[in-house]
Design a protein around this motif. Structure first.
Motif, PDB file in Angstrom:
ATOM      1  N   TRP A 105       0.776  -1.125   0.027  1.00  0.00           N
ATOM      2  CA  TRP A 105       0.015  -0.090  -0.005  1.00  0.00           C
ATOM      3  C   TRP A 105       0.915   1.334  -0.277  1.00  0.00           C
ATOM      4  N   MET A 106       2.089   1.094   0.599  1.00  0.00           N
ATOM      5  CA  MET A 106       2.834   2.414   0.653  1.00  0.00           C
ATOM      6  C   MET A 106       3.489   2.784  -0.662  1.00  0.00           C
ATOM      7  N   ALA A 107       3.963   1.602  -1.466  1.00  0.00           N
ATOM      8  CA  ALA A 107       4.171   2.029  -3.062  1.00  0.00           C
ATOM      9  C   ALA A 107       3.237   2.590  -3.868  1.00  0.00           C
ATOM     10  N   VAL A 108       2.016   2.383  -3.333  1.00  0.00           N
ATOM     11  CA  VAL A 108       0.980   3.012  -4.047  1.00  0.00           C
ATOM     12  C   VAL A 108       0.425   4.520  -3.723  1.00  0.00           C
ATOM     13  N   ALA A 111      -3.810   1.984 -12.596  1.00  0.00           N
ATOM     14  CA  ALA A 111      -2.745   0.917 -13.182  1.00  0.00           C
ATOM     15  C   ALA A 111      -1.488   1.542 -12.794  1.00  0.00           C
ATOM     16  N   TYR A 112      -1.225   2.761 -13.166  1.00  0.00           N
ATOM     17  CA  TYR A 112       0.118   3.303 -13.036  1.00  0.00           C
ATOM     18  C   TYR A 112       0.551   2.914 -11.634  1.00  0.00           C
ATOM     19  N   GLY A 113      -0.250   3.277 -10.587  1.00  0.00           N
ATOM     20  CA  GLY A 113       0.272   3.039  -9.325  1.00  0.00           C
ATOM     21  C   GLY A 113       0.527   1.474  -9.094  1.00  0.00           C
ATOM     22  N   VAL A 114      -0.251   0.590  -9.654  1.00  0.00           N
ATOM     23  CA  VAL A 114       0.127  -0.877  -9.541  1.00  0.00           C
ATOM     24  C   VAL A 114       1.327  -1.122 -10.320  1.00  0.00           C
ATOM     25  N   ILE A 115       1.553  -0.712 -11.437  1.00  0.00           N
ATOM     26  CA  ILE A 115       2.632  -1.009 -12.247  1.00  0.00           C
ATOM     27  C   ILE A 115       4.079  -0.378 -11.778  1.00  0.00           C
ATOM     28  N   ILE A 116       3.950   0.723 -10.952  1.00  0.00           N
ATOM     29  CA  ILE A 116       5.320   1.173 -10.260  1.00  0.00           C
ATOM     30  C   ILE A 116       5.610   0.240  -9.070  1.00  0.00           C
ATOM     31  N   LEU A 117       4.924  -0.218  -8.375  1.00  0.00           N
ATOM     32  CA  LEU A 117       4.821  -1.348  -7.607  1.00  0.00           C
ATOM     33  C   LEU A 117       5.293  -2.374  -7.971  1.00  0.00           C
ATOM     34  N   MET A 151      12.014  -5.991 -18.843  1.00  0.00           N
ATOM     35  CA  MET A 151      12.393  -4.576 -19.080  1.00  0.00           C
ATOM     36  C   MET A 151      11.374  -4.051 -20.464  1.00  0.00           C
ATOM     37  N   PHE A 152      11.538  -4.760 -21.318  1.00  0.00           N
ATOM     38  CA  PHE A 152      10.679  -4.268 -22.766  1.00  0.00           C
ATOM     39  C   PHE A 152       9.224  -4.064 -22.191  1.00  0.00           C
ATOM     40  N   ILE A 153       8.804  -5.039 -21.484  1.00  0.00           N
ATOM     41  CA  ILE A 153       7.233  -4.952 -21.080  1.00  0.00           C
ATOM     42  C   ILE A 153       7.088  -3.748 -20.116  1.00  0.00           C
ATOM     43  N   THR A 154       8.028  -3.654 -19.533  1.00  0.00           N
ATOM     44  CA  THR A 154       7.835  -2.518 -18.485  1.00  0.00           C
ATOM     45  C   THR A 154       7.776  -1.015 -19.103  1.00  0.00           C
ATOM     46  N   CYS A 155       8.774  -1.031 -20.059  1.00  0.00           N
ATOM     47  CA  CYS A 155       8.967   0.355 -20.644  1.00  0.00           C
ATOM     48  C   CYS A 155       7.800   0.587 -21.590  1.00  0.00           C
ATOM     49  N   PHE A 156       7.312  -0.400 -22.142  1.00  0.00           N
ATOM     50  CA  PHE A 156       5.951   0.017 -22.856  1.00  0.00           C
ATOM     51  C   PHE A 156       4.831   0.373 -21.949  1.00  0.00           C
ATOM     52  N   THR A 157       4.496  -0.481 -20.990  1.00  0.00           N
ATOM     53  CA  THR A 157       3.361  -0.148 -20.137  1.00  0.00           C
ATOM     54  C   THR A 157       3.618   1.123 -19.556  1.00  0.00           C
ATOM     55  N   TRP A 158       4.740   1.646 -19.167  1.00  0.00           N
ATOM     56  CA  TRP A 158       5.074   2.983 -18.326  1.00  0.00           C
ATOM     57  C   TRP A 158       4.947   4.157 -19.593  1.00  0.00           C
ATOM     58  N   LEU A 159       5.480   3.843 -20.729  1.00  0.00           N
ATOM     59  CA  LEU A 159       5.283   4.878 -21.750  1.00  0.00           C
ATOM     60  C   LEU A 159       3.835   5.039 -22.275  1.00  0.00           C
ATOM     61  N   THR A 160       3.187   3.890 -22.265  1.00  0.00           N
ATOM     62  CA  THR A 160       1.826   4.030 -22.737  1.00  0.00           C
ATOM     63  C   THR A 160       0.896   4.823 -21.549  1.00  0.00           C
ATOM     64  N   ALA A 161       1.240   4.614 -20.234  1.00  0.00           N
ATOM     65  CA  ALA A 161       0.458   4.818 -19.239  1.00  0.00           C
ATOM     66  C   ALA A 161       0.833   6.616 -19.289  1.00  0.00           C
ATOM     67  N   SER A 162       1.963   7.072 -19.535  1.00  0.00           N
ATOM     68  CA  SER A 162       2.117   8.375 -19.248  1.00  0.00           C
ATOM     69  C   SER A 162       1.903   9.157 -20.485  1.00  0.00           C
TER      70      SER A 162
END
Length: 556
Positions: A234-237, A457-463, A359-370
């Motif tokens: 919960w803290m990371a979110v 979703a962005y909060g979850v993906i950071i954690l 790393m490739f998957i997380t880069c895509f999801t972070w870029l898309t979210a932002s």
């Protein structure tokens, strides 16, 4: 507390054991959580000051001859204006001599054949609540892109900070980069309120963005490495709520301000309190342990736990977790370039097929979210709704969006939660295709709910991202992911303008396709719920921890 014999018998590192105990609930966890969340308030404020400090008032070409003749602004506009950025090519010295009434007849006879000239200067209407940088530096017409550059500089600074300082934190420590970021901000933030030059302001905005990345991701990594499973979730979110409260505070500050510089001062000077944070912030004990700096790790832990016996002998390992070489800084090879040292965390990731795919998957999801987050905020013209009303509605929904993941993650895993929220957001954006543009209320509702789900979703993906990389490369992974997110924020305004000029639903549809793709990509990642963090690559790739691809082999 376990005895030395018991520790050896169970082959448990006493420092790691004490850290895990403190992570279940201690002043160490709460201090780091506070030091992580509070600075994000300043990041949220500065990320949203743009709409107040760069307000674009009504403007027209300046005509010095008519101004010297004491003509009013309305008279000058009526006679000379051919638009916001052009004026008619008349003999204005003559018009100043004959007066306004005669000039109207003069213009009426010649306006059909009159040519136009670009403005060489501008006058501004008093139709905004405060003076803005647009008026001070004449950021309109051919110089209008410079207005957007002030916001671009902040995003670019965050990109550079995430890419370089994020990697540096794996080499030099989380606390070092955190302190560096604080000192950069308390210098660049207030200075930007007083600098008289446009390009000086842009450079300071760039440094402010760099400082935010340095502070945020070094402290978040420390929090992730210290907090136990329950608190980490919960803290990371929840730390994102600081960022979400920023726009609300800025609105109040702007309401009480008469100039854009007052807003800069009011949102920067309070950051002096962060000097106390720089003094008290501890280094990540888990990072110190991974680096072989056990005495320093023990000193940090003993501040919150009391005396600890540490006669435990660890296998000799490299910073990448490969046995055979020491990680102690005194024994590292000399002569390595600074860049090579900074790239160590990335070499760990890209030297392993499994981590590389993650790393490739997380880069895509972070870029898309932002990209989608900022594109929806900037897409107000294409959905034909009042900008300020839309901005207020977005701010109201921001904080709940960051709180929603906490109960969701109690009942489901990170993979399922992130995928579900991305798919919901993308489906709502695609649904706009079936809505008439005249049905503004429905379009706004769909956009806001989509953005709500996206923020969650962005909060979850950071954690999520912080949990499936080992300690030796975790900060590098977060830094690169953040860099891709800032690439998305830089691309967002251009996607809105280019696609919006073609068709009004272009930006929302483009974002919807990307977000649906991110939802599908999350399904390929391994679940990290209720599992301990790994310090080395070998621990992360151990049997039973899940993987994206099979047969991963790490380079040594």
């Amino acid at each position: 507390m376990m005895s030395e014999v018991e520790a050896r018998a169970t082959d448990v590192d006493p420092l790691t054991r004490v850290l895990d105990e403190l992570g279940d609930g201690s002043s160490l966890v709460w201090i780091i959580f506070l030091f992580t969340m509070f600075p994000t308030i300043f990041a949220g404020m500065h990320s949203n000051t743009y709409i107040f400090i760069a307000e674009n008032p009504t403007h027209w070409c300046a005509v010095p001859e008519l101004t010297s003749a004491n003509w009013t602004s309305e008279q000058i506009r009526e006679v000379s204006s051919a638009g916001a950025c052009a004026k008619y090519d008349y003999n204005y010295s003559l018009l100043a001599e004959i007066g306004f009434a005669e000039s109207r007849r003069y213009v009426a006879q010649r306006i059909k054949d009159a040519t136009t000239l670009d403005c060489t200067g501008h006058n501004y209407a008093d139709d905004t609540d405060r003076t803005s940088m647009v008026q001070e530096w004449d950021l309109v017409c051919k110089d209008a892109p410079k207005r957007a550059t002030t916001h671009m500089a902040l995003s670019l600074g965050k990109l550079l900070g995430a890419g370089f300082l994020g990697v540096s934190a794996d080499k030099y420590g989380r606390r070092s980069i955190y302190v560096l970021g604080i000192f950069m901000f308390i210098v660049a933030g207030p200075a930007s309120a007083y600098v008289p030059w446009y390009w000086g302001f842009v450079c300071l905005r760039l440094l402010t963005g760099v400082s935010f990345s340095a502070i945020q991701f070094s402290s978040l990594t420390t929090l992730t490495e210290v907090a136990g499973n329950t608190h980490r979730q919960w803290m990371a979110v929840a730390f994102n709520c600081g960022f979400a409260s920023g726009p609300i505070i800025v609105a109040g500050v702007a309401y009480l301000s008469w100039t854009w510089r007052q807003i800069q001062v009011a949102t920067s000077l309070p950051a002096l309190v962060l000097l106390l944070f720089a003094w008290l912030m501890p280094e990540s004990p888990r990072w110190l342990i991974a680096q072989g700096r056990r005495k320093e790790a023990r000193r940090v832990l003993e501040r919150f736990n009391g005396p600890i016996k540490d006669d435990y002998e660890l296998p000799r390992t490299t910073g990448t977790g490969v046995t055979g070489k020491t990680v102690d800084g005194a024994e590292e090879k000399k002569g390595l370039s600074l860049w090579s040292d900074q790239m160590r965390g990335l070499k760990v990731i890209f030297g392993c097929a499994e981590l590389r795919l993650r790393m490739f998957i997380t880069c895509f999801t972070w870029l898309t979210a932002s990209l989608t987050y900022y594109a929806l905020a900037l897409n107000v013209d294409n959905i034909a709704v009042d900008y300020y009303l839309f901005a207020v509605l977005q701010g109201v929904t921001e904080i709940p969006a960051y709180l929603v993941p906490t109960p969701i993650l109690i009942v489901m895993g990170r993979r399922q939660a992130s995928s579900m929220l991305f798919v919901l957001s993308g489906a709502l954006l695609m649904a706009i295709l079936s809505i008439s543009r005249s049905n503004t209320a429905v379009i706004v509702a769909a956009t806001l709910v989509s953005r709500f789900a996206l923020s969650a979703a962005y909060g979850v993906i950071i954690l999520y991202t912080s949990e499936f990389f080992p300690t030796v490369s975790r900060n590098s992974a977060l830094g690169v992911s953040s860099a891709m997110a800032h690439v998305g924020s830089i691309v967002a305004p251009y996607s809105v303008v280019s696609l919006g000029n073609v068709v009004w639903w272009g930006p929302s549809t483009f974002c919807g396709i990307l977000v649906l793709g991110a939802g599908v990509a999350c399904r390929a990642l391994p679940e990290t719920r209720n599992r301990p963090l790994a310090d080395t690559v070998q621990e992360e790739l151990a049997e039973g921890r899940g993987s994206v691809s099979l047969g991963c082999k790490c380079s040594r």
